[in-house]
Design a protein around this motif. Structure first.
Motif, short mmCIF file in Angstrom:
data_model
loop_
_atom_site.label_atom_id
_atom_site.label_comp_id
_atom_site.label_asym_id
_atom_site.label_seq_id
_atom_site.Cartn_x
_atom_site.Cartn_y
_atom_site.Cartn_z
N PRO A 286 1.06 -1.10 0.11
CA PRO A 286 -0.14 -0.02 0.20
C PRO A 286 0.87 1.28 0.24
N LYS A 287 0.56 2.33 -1.09
CA LYS A 287 1.25 3.66 -0.63
C LYS A 287 1.54 3.95 0.53
N VAL A 288 1.11 4.45 1.02
CA VAL A 288 1.64 5.47 2.74
C VAL A 288 2.17 4.42 3.38
N GLY B 201 -2.40 10.83 3.78
CA GLY B 201 -1.41 9.88 3.79
C GLY B 201 -0.24 10.07 2.97
N ASP B 202 -0.10 10.66 1.89
CA ASP B 202 1.13 10.32 0.67
C ASP B 202 1.58 11.94 0.72
N THR B 203 1.46 13.01 1.03
CA THR B 203 2.36 14.14 1.77
C THR B 203 3.53 14.54 3.23
N ILE C 184 2.65 12.48 -2.52
CA ILE C 184 3.80 11.18 -3.46
C ILE C 184 2.75 10.23 -4.79
N ASN C 185 3.04 10.07 -5.51
CA ASN C 185 1.87 8.87 -6.42
C ASN C 185 2.90 8.24 -6.93
N ASN C 186 3.92 8.74 -7.67
CA ASN C 186 4.47 7.35 -8.62
C ASN C 186 6.74 7.38 -7.77
CA CA Z 1 -1.97 12.06 -4.01
#
Ligand code: CA
Ligand code: UD1
Length: 452
Positions: free
Chosen positions: A21-23, A100-102, A225-227
């Motif tokens: 999972p990304k986070v 959650g992605d910052t 953050i997406n990639n």
């Molecule tokens: Ca995002």
């Protein structure tokens, strides 16, 4: 002021192309979502609720100190917030919403942002930033008078809107009851068929509420953050931030570009970090040390005045004044005592080495207790494993182990004892004795050397 936090972390992170999972992807040595949680706690949030979905079980296992809500199907950020509605039924005041992605968000910026919201009489405030490259972000559309109008997602934006560089940072303050009152009115008629949280802003506005848009001074703090390219960029930025803090506190970092120090690491004053060095996890290093070049420390406790080069040490303790390297491997469960010298090609595992002892070259020391003032000769091996079980070796104070010795555990070499070079020791050696365990040398004077 009553402040609660809702963190959105249910998305799969499709653009990461990952099984994880990304986070949970790490930046600066820990899962990216942990930075967001820490920043919220630091500004006095009384409670953190986290929306999880994709990889929920793993996220729940990895992350602590928050309440979880499950969003079974990820139908968009607006839907994610709605999923958490029950958790805020009794809430008053402000809810801070974060993604959650910052992970680069600082508590200083969040404080400024929430303070600005509290001082205004806005029902909602959105954090924005001017990005050099706004691709992928929602764009902030303002009225002619500069006030907030709406947010248009990248995928829904027309050519003119795409040129706007002011973006939605994905951070919001809402009057909690007004948020949930309006949220059910958002639709999903957009290019992604998703319920967008930013769509609640114009709905509140049309209902006569004031909406604020607070622009951050530094856009780096708000990057999402997406990639994996953004992941690497965030990692670099976080590490640089850490190194700057360390340098400001009196640590010398010879080459910040080739030094990798995780966020939670502590390093004392006047320690020098040489290039190509990795200091990871919960490592704590004292003052006046010289670490590197080419050292990797993971979850280490290191005292003062330690010198280490070309070495890998993990989950162990090194006390004051130790010199080690090149090519040393210190493994978990080891304590290296004060002023010990460990030279080249030495491995120490699950052992204690007493003050001032010397392990200068080519040793394997496993499951061993070494006293103080001990000298271990070149090529000594503790034979700690019989194929089934591990056994301990004890070498007491001031003992001297000759070169190329095997110590077959369990075995004890008592205080002040000597072991002759080339011995294989299987029985305890009494205090001050000399143990010789090798075949006697035979010199043959009459033998027919066929080469002659
Ligand atoms: Ca995002
Ligand atoms: C979002 C914003 C965009 C903003 C950007 C900032 C929306 C519609 N867009 O876009 O305006 O510029 O963040 O970084 O809000 N999530 C869920 N459940 C879902 C969908 C997403 O919990 O159903 C979570 C994700 O795990 C992530 C966060 O919400 O942590 C943002 O989602 P993401 O897909 O990254 O949104 P962006 O496209 O970046």
């Amino acid at each position: 002021m009553e402040l609660e936090t809702l963190i959105l972390a249910a998305g799969k992170g499709t653009r990461m192309k990952s099984k994880l999972p990304k986070v949970l992807h790490k930046v600066g040595g820990k899962p990216m979502v942990e930075y967001v949680i820490e920043a919220a706690k630091k500004i006095g949030s009384t409670r953190e609720v986290m929306v999880i979905g994709s990889g929920a079980e793993l996220v729940e296992k990895t992350i602590s100190g928050v309440e979880f809500v499950l969003q079974e199907e990820q139908l968009g950020t607006g839907h994610a917030v709605l999923t958490a509605k029950k958790k805020f039924a009794e809430s008053k005041g402000t809810v801070l919403i974060l993604c959650g992605d910052t992970p680069l968000l600082t508590s200083e910026l969040l404080k400024e942002f929430t303070d600005a919201h509290e001082k205004s009489n806005c029902a909602a405030t959105v954090l924005t930033a001017e990005m050099p490259d706004a691709a992928g972000y929602g764009r902030v559309i303002r009225e002619d008078n500069g006030s907030f109008k709406k947010i248009v997602e990248d995928k829904d934006a027309n050519e003119d809107e795409k040129k706007i560089r002011e973006v939605n940072a994905g951070v919001y303050c809402f009057d909690v009851q007004k948020l949930f009152g309006a949220l059910e009115k958002i639709g999903n008629e957009n290019s992604q068929g998703e319920y967008y949280l930013p769509d609640v802003l114009p709905i509140l506005k049309e209902a006569g509420e004031k909406i604020g848009a607070f622009k951050a001074e530094y856009c780096i703090e708000t990057i999402g953050i997406n990639n994996r390219i953004q992941l690497a960029a965030a990692d670099k930025a976080l590490r640089m931030r850490k190194e700057v803090a360390l340098m400001e506190s009196g640590v010398t970092i010879i080459d910040p570009n080739t030094t990798f120090i995780d966020g939670d690491v502590q390093i004392g004053q006047d320690t020098i970090i040489y290039p190509n060095t990795y200091i990871e996890g919960n490592t704590i290093i004292g003052e006046d040390c010289e670490i590197g070049p080419n050292v990797r420390f993971t979850d280490m406790r290191v005292g003062n005045k330690v010198k280490a080069q070309f070495s890998y040490c993990h989950e162990a303790e090194i006390l004051d004044g130790v010199t080690m390297g090149p090519y040393v491997h210190i493994r978990p469960g080891t304590t290296i005592g004060e002023n010990v010298k460990i030279g080249n090609f030495v491995e120490v595992k699950n052992s204690n080495v007493g003050e001032g002892s010397k392990l200068p070259h080519l040793q394997y020391i496993g499951d061993t207790d070494i006293g103080s003032g001990v000298n271990i000769g070149c090529g000594t091996v503790t034979c700690n494993y019989d194929g089934k079980k591990k056994f301990r070796t004890t070498i007491e104070d001031n003992a001297f182990i000759g070169c190329n010795t095997n110590l077959v555990a369990p075995v004890t070499v008592k205080e002040g004892a000597y072991v002759a070079a080339g011995s294989t020791i299987t029985k305890d050696v009494p205090k001050d004795n000399l143990a010789i365990a090798r075949a006697r040398q035979v010199n043959v004077d009459v033998w027919n050397d066929k080469r002659k």
